[in-house]
Design a protein around this motif. Structure first.
Motif, PDB file in Angstrom:
ATOM      1  N   GLN A   1       2.283   9.934   0.021  1.00  0.00           N
ATOM      2  CA  GLN A   1       1.518   9.631   1.231  1.00  0.00           C
ATOM      3  C   GLN A   1       2.118  10.348   2.443  1.00  0.00           C
TER       4      GLN A   1
ATOM      5  N   ASP B   1       0.794  -1.227   0.000  1.00  0.00           N
ATOM      6  CA  ASP B   1       0.000   0.000   0.000  1.00  0.00           C
ATOM      7  C   ASP B   1       0.831   1.284   0.000  1.00  0.00           C
TER       8      ASP B   1
ATOM      9  N   GLY C   1      -5.112   6.420   2.095  1.00  0.00           N
ATOM     10  CA  GLY C   1      -5.479   7.082   0.844  1.00  0.00           C
ATOM     11  C   GLY C   1      -5.061   6.316  -0.390  1.00  0.00           C
ATOM     12  N   ARG C   2      -4.184   5.359  -0.249  1.00  0.00           N
ATOM     13  CA  ARG C   2      -3.627   4.556  -1.330  1.00  0.00           C
ATOM     14  C   ARG C   2      -3.578   5.357  -2.576  1.00  0.00           C
TER      15      ARG C   2
ATOM     16  N   ARG D   1       2.801   4.377  -1.334  1.00  0.00           N
ATOM     17  CA  ARG D   1       2.838   5.144  -2.574  1.00  0.00           C
ATOM     18  C   ARG D   1       3.536   6.490  -2.324  1.00  0.00           C
TER      19      ARG D   1
ATOM     20  N   LYS E   1       6.308  13.462   4.026  1.00  0.00           N
ATOM     21  CA  LYS E   1       5.610  12.713   2.980  1.00  0.00           C
ATOM     22  C   LYS E   1       6.622  11.885   2.204  1.00  0.00           C
TER      23      LYS E   1
ATOM     24  N   ILE F   1       3.607   5.383   7.987  1.00  0.00           N
ATOM     25  CA  ILE F   1       3.033   5.919   6.751  1.00  0.00           C
ATOM     26  C   ILE F   1       1.526   5.710   6.776  1.00  0.00           C
ATOM     27  N   ASP F   2       0.781   6.764   6.470  1.00  0.00           N
ATOM     28  CA  ASP F   2      -0.671   6.676   6.389  1.00  0.00           C
ATOM     29  C   ASP F   2      -1.025   6.166   4.990  1.00  0.00           C
ATOM     30  N   THR F   3      -1.375   4.882   4.911  1.00  0.00           N
ATOM     31  CA  THR F   3      -1.659   4.242   3.613  1.00  0.00           C
ATOM     32  C   THR F   3      -3.147   4.189   3.308  1.00  0.00           C
TER      33      THR F   3
END
Length: 180
Positions: free
Chosen positions: A100, A95, A179-180, A97, A118, A175-177
């Protein structure tokens, strides 16, 4: 009378030399101004101006030491543009990217400071693949070892100014995934 005639001749010669000159165009004054300008230029060349703001590390020169042109004398670490290379397991990459958001906590400040950043890049291969001497499995037992891939994370320059970091510190990245 002869001395007076000689002095009069010397006066005429001196007047011929300075005729049409002013204090600004006198050769001695011009030579002195050239020496002064050279001294100013020499003084200006004793100051090293860095192309970026940062912290001097690994200084290899002492005050008063003469150095050759092109010789490395120090390393300058640009603190305002610091980044983090986080090594994630290959199984965590499904996931991840570019772009992110990331939250980072440094051991340097503990949990008191949470950095925001980011993802700006993902390496093209594992650290083992690009190592100087890659590991060789000569025994024939193929045990699967989970590899790690570096992920480059840009940090917020405003936060770095408030809470500067140093090269080589340990950090924990999330990492905040979503939002993919």
């Amino acid at each position: 009378e002869a001395t007076r005639g000689s002095a009069s001749g010397d006066l005429g010669a001196a007047e011929a030399v300075v005729r049409g000159t002013t204090i600004d165009t006198a050769p001695d004054v011009a030579a002195a101004e050239a020496r002064l300008e050279k001294a100013r230029l020499d003084l200006a060349r004793t100051v090293l101006r860095a192309p970026v703001d940062g912290i001097v590390t690994n200084r290899q020169v002492q005050v008063g030491q003469r150095i050759a042109a092109g010789a490395p004398i120090m390393v300058l670490v640009p603190i305002s543009t610091a980044y983090v290379d986080a090594n994630f397991k290959e199984s965590q990459f499904e996931d991840i990217r570019i772009g992110q958001p990331v939250e980072l906590v440094s051991d340097y400040y503990g949990g008191d400071v949470v950095y925001r950043g980011k993802v700006i890049g993902i390496a093209g291969g594992t650290g083992a693949a690009f190592s100087l001497i890659p590991a060789q499995n000569a025994t024939g037992n193929w045990v699967k070892v989970v590899q790690r891939l570096p992920v480059r994370i840009a940090l917020d320059p405003k936060q770095l100014k408030e809470h500067p970091l140093r090269v080589g510190l340990s950090m924990e990245a999330t990492i905040d995934t979503r939002g993919r």
